[in-house]
Motif scaffolding. Structure first.
Motif, mmCIF file in Angstrom:
data_model
loop_
_atom_site.group_PDB
_atom_site.id
_atom_site.type_symbol
_atom_site.label_atom_id
_atom_site.label_comp_id
_atom_site.label_asym_id
_atom_site.label_seq_id
_atom_site.Cartn_x
_atom_site.Cartn_y
_atom_site.Cartn_z
ATOM 1 N N GLU A 166 0.814 -1.198 0.000
ATOM 2 C CA GLU A 166 0.000 0.000 0.000
ATOM 3 C C GLU A 166 0.856 1.260 0.000
ATOM 4 O O GLU A 166 0.565 2.233 -0.701
ATOM 5 N N ALA A 167 1.941 1.247 0.779
ATOM 6 C CA ALA A 167 2.805 2.430 0.893
ATOM 7 C C ALA A 167 3.718 2.600 -0.313
ATOM 8 O O ALA A 167 4.069 3.730 -0.676
ATOM 9 N N HIS A 168 4.108 1.483 -0.936
ATOM 10 C CA HIS A 168 5.048 1.529 -2.069
ATOM 11 C C HIS A 168 4.485 0.700 -3.223
ATOM 12 O O HIS A 168 4.957 -0.414 -3.497
ATOM 13 N N PRO A 169 3.488 1.209 -3.944
ATOM 14 C CA PRO A 169 2.844 0.424 -5.006
ATOM 15 C C PRO A 169 3.773 0.064 -6.157
ATOM 16 O O PRO A 169 3.455 -0.835 -6.936
ATOM 17 N N GLY A 170 4.922 0.721 -6.265
ATOM 18 C CA GLY A 170 5.845 0.417 -7.356
ATOM 19 C C GLY A 170 6.748 -0.766 -7.089
ATOM 20 O O GLY A 170 7.446 -1.244 -8.001
ATOM 21 N N LEU A 171 6.756 -1.281 -5.871
ATOM 22 C CA LEU A 171 7.610 -2.411 -5.532
ATOM 23 C C LEU A 171 6.973 -3.725 -5.962
ATOM 24 O O LEU A 171 5.753 -3.890 -5.931
ATOM 25 N N ASP A 172 7.817 -4.669 -6.351
ATOM 26 C CA ASP A 172 7.373 -6.019 -6.712
ATOM 27 C C ASP A 172 7.516 -6.884 -5.454
ATOM 28 O O ASP A 172 8.621 -7.200 -5.025
ATOM 29 N N ILE A 173 6.399 -7.269 -4.844
ATOM 30 C CA ILE A 173 6.419 -7.945 -3.547
ATOM 31 C C ILE A 173 5.968 -9.395 -3.697
ATOM 32 O O ILE A 173 4.934 -9.675 -4.313
ATOM 33 N N THR A 174 6.758 -10.304 -3.107
ATOM 34 C CA THR A 174 6.421 -11.727 -3.104
ATOM 35 C C THR A 174 6.330 -12.225 -1.669
ATOM 36 O O THR A 174 7.248 -12.010 -0.873
ATOM 37 N N LEU A 175 5.215 -12.867 -1.336
ATOM 38 C CA LEU A 175 4.999 -13.454 -0.017
ATOM 39 C C LEU A 175 5.263 -14.950 -0.124
ATOM 40 O O LEU A 175 4.601 -15.653 -0.883
ATOM 41 N N ILE A 176 6.241 -15.440 0.644
ATOM 42 C CA ILE A 176 6.661 -16.839 0.575
ATOM 43 C C ILE A 176 6.216 -17.550 1.844
ATOM 44 O O ILE A 176 6.502 -17.094 2.949
ATOM 45 N N SER A 177 5.516 -18.689 1.671
ATOM 46 C CA SER A 177 4.947 -19.363 2.838
ATOM 47 C C SER A 177 4.851 -20.858 2.607
ATOM 48 O O SER A 177 4.573 -21.311 1.489
ATOM 49 N N THR A 178 5.078 -21.629 3.663
ATOM 50 C CA THR A 178 4.915 -23.083 3.567
ATOM 51 C C THR A 178 3.438 -23.463 3.548
ATOM 52 O O THR A 178 3.077 -24.516 3.042
ATOM 53 N N GLN A 179 2.583 -22.601 4.113
ATOM 54 C CA GLN A 179 1.147 -22.827 4.091
ATOM 55 C C GLN A 179 0.446 -21.700 3.343
ATOM 56 O O GLN A 179 1.024 -20.633 3.135
ATOM 57 N N GLU A 180 -0.779 -21.942 2.961
ATOM 58 C CA GLU A 180 -1.557 -20.902 2.303
ATOM 59 C C GLU A 180 -1.792 -19.744 3.269
ATOM 60 O O GLU A 180 -2.200 -19.960 4.412
ATOM 61 N N PRO A 181 -1.532 -18.505 2.854
ATOM 62 C CA PRO A 181 -1.827 -17.362 3.723
ATOM 63 C C PRO A 181 -3.294 -17.357 4.148
ATOM 64 O O PRO A 181 -4.185 -17.532 3.321
ATOM 65 N N ALA A 221 13.543 -24.255 -1.494
ATOM 66 C CA ALA A 221 13.884 -25.662 -1.310
ATOM 67 C C ALA A 221 13.726 -26.460 -2.602
ATOM 68 O O ALA A 221 14.358 -27.519 -2.760
ATOM 69 N N ASP A 222 12.893 -25.985 -3.543
ATOM 70 C CA ASP A 222 12.721 -26.693 -4.813
ATOM 71 C C ASP A 222 13.790 -26.327 -5.836
ATOM 72 O O ASP A 222 13.719 -26.750 -6.996
ATOM 73 N N GLY A 223 14.772 -25.515 -5.429
ATOM 74 C CA GLY A 223 15.895 -25.178 -6.299
ATOM 75 C C GLY A 223 15.767 -23.853 -7.008
ATOM 76 O O GLY A 223 16.756 -23.338 -7.559
ATOM 77 N N ARG A 224 14.613 -23.248 -7.012
ATOM 78 C CA ARG A 224 14.441 -21.960 -7.677
ATOM 79 C C ARG A 224 15.107 -20.845 -6.878
ATOM 80 O O ARG A 224 15.183 -20.898 -5.647
ATOM 81 N N VAL A 225 15.560 -19.834 -7.587
ATOM 82 C CA VAL A 225 16.176 -18.667 -6.966
ATOM 83 C C VAL A 225 15.371 -17.436 -7.379
ATOM 84 O O VAL A 225 15.220 -17.153 -8.571
ATOM 85 N N LEU A 226 14.840 -16.725 -6.370
ATOM 86 C CA LEU A 226 14.039 -15.538 -6.635
ATOM 87 C C LEU A 226 14.836 -14.283 -6.315
ATOM 88 O O LEU A 226 15.443 -14.182 -5.245
ATOM 89 N N ARG A 227 14.825 -13.352 -7.226
ATOM 90 C CA ARG A 227 15.503 -12.084 -6.967
ATOM 91 C C ARG A 227 14.866 -11.391 -5.760
ATOM 92 O O ARG A 227 13.657 -11.394 -5.587
ATOM 93 N N SER A 228 15.716 -10.798 -4.924
ATOM 94 C CA SER A 228 15.223 -10.113 -3.732
ATOM 95 C C SER A 228 16.178 -8.985 -3.360
ATOM 96 O O SER A 228 17.261 -9.220 -2.829
ATOM 97 N N ASP A 229 15.762 -7.762 -3.657
ATOM 98 C CA ASP A 229 16.581 -6.604 -3.287
ATOM 99 C C ASP A 229 16.503 -6.331 -1.791
ATOM 100 O O ASP A 229 17.394 -5.706 -1.221
ATOM 101 N N ALA A 230 15.420 -6.802 -1.158
ATOM 102 C CA ALA A 230 15.268 -6.685 0.297
ATOM 103 C C ALA A 230 14.405 -7.840 0.768
ATOM 104 O O ALA A 230 13.346 -8.103 0.206
ATOM 105 N N CYS A 231 14.880 -8.541 1.807
ATOM 106 C CA CYS A 231 14.174 -9.697 2.331
ATOM 107 C C CYS A 231 13.737 -9.414 3.766
ATOM 108 O O CYS A 231 14.553 -9.007 4.600
ATOM 109 N N LEU A 232 12.454 -9.630 4.043
ATOM 110 C CA LEU A 232 11.935 -9.481 5.400
ATOM 111 C C LEU A 232 11.615 -10.865 5.940
ATOM 112 O O LEU A 232 10.829 -11.610 5.353
ATOM 113 N N TRP A 233 12.208 -11.210 7.090
ATOM 114 C CA TRP A 233 12.034 -12.530 7.689
ATOM 115 C C TRP A 233 11.040 -12.429 8.840
ATOM 116 O O TRP A 233 11.268 -11.722 9.811
#
Length: 392
Positions: A166-181, A221-233
């Motif tokens: 909402e604050a930064h609509p120009g960012l490309d955001i990916t939510l990564i989860s072992t379960q469905e959000p 874990a499936d071997g894919r690599v996703l670009r991430s300029d900033a990662c939030l854990w």
């Protein structure tokens, strides 16, 4: 009547602060001495860390100001050791602090040890400072349209992802989860959540685990690599090793094992509250949240006050009531629940839900303010059986 009884509360988070303030009110004019110990002089609203991450300025609440008029002594410093036999705490490695009763409220933080590189390359919401650094990084990326990964699809991860989008609509955001959000919600509430995620253009990677965090990417874990300029854990929880190191009985995660009155099974003069306690109800173990934490603090303050006055106490009882989830500043979804945290048929969405969530987030400070003069309650539900005794 003067008892000279010394009570020390370790930790000034939501539960520690409430324990200290309510104890002061319940034991006034008895001579009980209450000391609150915390490394920082600032009270942190953990429920709002995602707002700081999105670049919002929040009020600065001083612990000393919140305690004003209570008679509680505030000691700014980190507890570095507990001697439960001598009933003594070491603060900042040197200062000894004696107690007759100890309230252990050190809480928890996000565990970045779950994946290699997370501690070095990922941001967390563990403090206003770390959230502020993440916000500064997002401001840098916003101009260039960078990519952001949010690891963890629980309530914290969802709130952070939507607030940032909402604050930064120009960012490309990916939510990564072992379960469905929203997996813990009912079908209709979860469907609403995903419509909002779609509207905010948040990509979901569901059913996958982050294997490694790199300086500019995350490896799945499936071997894919996703670009991430900033990662939030935001996934995984760890607690202070202080209790376990002191020989206090804990579970495998370091949470203090408690009896039916939230007292340590090995050291009854130690009471554990919130995220620091292993508390089991008839429906299972309580998970760390303000919803369950504040009632444990209220119950513990009342229990200690009764014990100081030589009165009997009843076992702790608690039931969940809701799953409040903000989706930015103007949207939210509230899933009301049964006592065991499973979803009920009731839900609230949209602006009315956002108002509700804001009321929930601001309620602790209101509770502290009024608790100086009256016995405020934080229990919404006490359904279910009393706390069973934990297994040895």
């Amino acid at each position: 009547m003067s008892t000279g009884h010394r009570i020390v509360v370790l930790g000034a988070g939501y539960t520690g602060m409430f324990s200290a303030i309510r104890l002061a009110h319940r034991t006034r004019r008895t001579g009980v001495e209450i000391t609150l110990v915390n490394p920082s002089g600032r009270f942190v609203e953990r429920l709002r860390m995602h707002q700081i991450a999105a670049g919002q300025e929040l009020p600065h609440h001083r612990i000393a100001d919140l305690l004003d008029g209570t008679g509680v002594t505030f000691v700014q410093g980190a507890a570095t050791a507990i001697d439960p036999e001598a009933r003594r705490i070491t603060v900042d490695g040197t200062t000894p602090l004696a107690y007759d009763t100890l309230v252990y409220a050190l809480g928890s933080s996000t565990d970045t040890g779950n994946a290699p590189g997370a501690d070095a390359h990922a941001f967390t919401l563990n403090s206003p400072e770390t959230a502020g650094r993440f916000a500064a990084r997002l401001t840098e990326l916003a101009a260039a349209g960078g990519t952001v990964t949010v690891c963890g699809g629980g309530l914290t991860g969802i709130e952070a992802a939507t607030e940032i989008a909402e604050a930064h609509p120009g960012l490309d955001i990916t939510l990564i989860s072992t379960q469905e959000p929203g997996a813990m919600m009912g079908d209709k509430a979860r469907a609403y959540l995903h419509r909002v995620l779609d509207r905010l253009r948040i990509t979901r990677e569901t059913g996958v685990r982050v294997e490694k965090v790199l300086p500019d990417a995350v490896e799945l874990a499936d071997g894919r690599v996703l670009r991430s300029d900033a990662c939030l854990w935001t996934t995984g929880v760890r607690v202070s090793p202080l209790a376990a190191d002191a020989g206090i009985a804990t579970d495998q995660r370091g949470l203090i094992l408690t009896d039916t009155t939230l007292r340590s099974v090995s050291h009854p003069d130690i009471h554990a509250v919130g995220d620091a306690a292993a508390i089991t109800m008839d429906f299972g173990q309580l998970h760390g949240s303000c919803q369950s934490g504040l009632p444990t603090a209220q119950y513990t303050a009342d229990t200690i006050a009764r014990l100081v006055h030589g009165k009997n106490v009843k076992p702790f009882r608690f039931g969940y009531f809701h799953q409040p989830l903000s989706l930015g500043r103007k949207d939210a979804v509230i899933q009301f629940t049964k006592a065991d945290f499973t979803p009920s048929r009731l839900r609230l969405t949209g602006r009315s839900a956002a108002w509700y969530k804001e009321l929930v987030s601001g309620s602790p400070l209101t509770t502290y303010r009024y608790s100086k003069r009256m016995n405020m309650t934080t229990f919404v539900s006490k359904r279910g059986s009393a706390t069973p005794r934990p297994a040895a």
